[in-house]
Design a protein around this motif. Structure first.
Motif, PDB file in Angstrom:
ATOM      1  N   PRO A   1       3.092 117.223  89.388  1.00 18.61           N
ATOM      2  CA  PRO A   1       2.510 115.972  89.781  1.00 18.61           C
ATOM      3  C   PRO A   1       1.672 115.389  88.576  1.00 18.61           C
ATOM      4  N   GLY A   2       1.527 114.071  88.548  1.00 17.15           N
ATOM      5  CA  GLY A   2       0.752 113.389  87.401  1.00 17.15           C
ATOM      6  C   GLY A   2       1.443 113.440  86.038  1.00 17.15           C
ATOM      7  N   VAL A   3       2.543 114.076  85.886  1.00 19.59           N
ATOM      8  CA  VAL A   3       3.107 113.961  84.526  1.00 19.59           C
ATOM      9  C   VAL A   3       4.420 112.930  84.253  1.00 19.59           C
ATOM     10  N   GLU A   4       4.385 112.329  83.426  1.00 18.65           N
ATOM     11  CA  GLU A   4       5.372 111.321  82.945  1.00 18.65           C
ATOM     12  C   GLU A   4       6.178 111.966  81.883  1.00 18.65           C
ATOM     13  N   VAL A   5       7.510 112.437  82.088  1.00 20.91           N
ATOM     14  CA  VAL A   5       8.320 113.125  81.001  1.00 20.91           C
ATOM     15  C   VAL A   5       9.065 112.105  80.106  1.00 20.91           C
ATOM     16  N   VAL A   6       8.568 112.050  79.013  1.00 17.90           N
ATOM     17  CA  VAL A   6       9.564 110.973  78.042  1.00 17.90           C
ATOM     18  C   VAL A   6      10.018 111.590  76.741  1.00 17.90           C
ATOM     19  N   GLY A   7      11.171 111.058  76.402  1.00 17.26           N
ATOM     20  CA  GLY A   7      11.880 111.650  75.093  1.00 17.26           C
ATOM     21  C   GLY A   7      11.487 111.180  73.825  1.00 17.26           C
ATOM     22  N   LEU A   8      12.117 111.750  72.845  1.00 20.06           N
ATOM     23  CA  LEU A   8      12.011 111.148  71.675  1.00 20.06           C
ATOM     24  C   LEU A   8      12.895 109.962  71.431  1.00 20.06           C
ATOM     25  N   ALA A   9      13.956 109.824  72.133  1.00 18.18           N
ATOM     26  CA  ALA A   9      15.029 108.628  72.152  1.00 18.18           C
ATOM     27  C   ALA A   9      14.212 107.655  72.939  1.00 18.18           C
ATOM     28  N   GLU A  10      13.747 107.655  73.832  1.00 19.73           N
ATOM     29  CA  GLU A  10      13.152 106.911  74.805  1.00 19.73           C
ATOM     30  C   GLU A  10      12.059 106.071  73.997  1.00 19.73           C
ATOM     31  N   LEU A  11      11.291 106.700  73.138  1.00 16.28           N
ATOM     32  CA  LEU A  11      10.321 106.084  72.580  1.00 16.28           C
ATOM     33  C   LEU A  11      10.892 105.438  71.183  1.00 16.28           C
ATOM     34  N   ASN A  12      12.270 105.777  70.832  1.00 13.44           N
ATOM     35  CA  ASN A  12      12.553 105.126  69.728  1.00 13.44           C
ATOM     36  C   ASN A  12      12.145 105.979  68.403  1.00 13.44           C
TER      37      ASN A  12
END
Length: 212
Positions: A24-35
């Motif tokens: 809960p409360g954690v938004e997971v993002v990847g390197l590709a998503e952040l360019n």
């Protein structure tokens, strides 16, 4: 809290997303998503002799680079008949210079099979080890480690998985990691165990405490 998954291995990204989805409360993002473009210096970050030190080094590097809390892992297979090798050198185990991704995985598997060609079945024991680290830009850090015992087969068996999964056989499952469906693999794998321990730690971290 936005949590950056600091790896360019597509298989790892998929596993980590799936296992941490319930936190809960954690938004997971990847390197590709952040360019975030790949940099040659990334290969020099994991220069240590333990999985824990390498995972922390990578998490610190991407936390400093992006200003986000960064999760990184270092994992590998430790084969008893090879004195624990390839260990932290698992990703670049095979003596090839131009292979990446799946080609590197295949070369690593061929090299491991070759080295163990004369090793009897009862001495082909091994374990997967995974250290997962989270580093915050403010300096806070957490590390957890998971392991999974198995044996190395003489030829690959796979329909799923990546890395050494087609060769890593689990006696209790009667199949390799490359044959085990993702959901079951998450339950018993080294990475699944380490990530669940990290998830427990993250669930208890207030954003202000983590500096995120």
């Amino acid at each position: 809290m936005k949590l950056l998954v600091a790896t360019r291995n597509a298989g790892k990204v998929k596993e980590i997303h799936e296992i941490l989805a319930a936190v809960p409360g954690v938004e997971v993002v990847g390197l590709a998503e952040l360019n975030i473009p790949e940099s040659p210096e990334e290969d020099d970050v994991e220069a240590f002799d333990t999985f824990e030190e390498n995972a922390l080094a990578k998490a610190r590097y991407f936390a400093a680079k992006t200003g986000l809390a960064a999760l990184a892992d270092d994992s590998g297979i430790c084969v008893d008949a090879l004195g624990g090798a390839p260990g932290v050198r698992s990703r670049r185990f095979a003596p090839v210079d131009d292979a990446r991704g799946e080609r590197q995985d295949q070369a690593n598997n061929r090299h491991l099979v070759h080295l163990l060609a004369d090793v009897p079945d009862e001495r082909r024991t091994a374990r997967y080890v995974c250290a997962v680290a989270v580093a915050w830009p403010g300096g806070d850090e957490v590390v957890r480690t998971g392991t999974c015992e198995g044996v190395v087969l003489r030829e690959p068996r796979a329909s799923e998985g990546f890395g050494y999964d087609p060769l890593f056989y689990i006696d209790d499952e009667g199949r390799t990691f490359g044959e085990i469906p993702a959901g079951r693999k998450h339950e018993i794998s080294h990475r699944g165990r380490a990530l669940r321990a990290i998830a427990e730690a993250l669930a208890g971290v207030d954003e202000s405490e983590g500096g995120a």
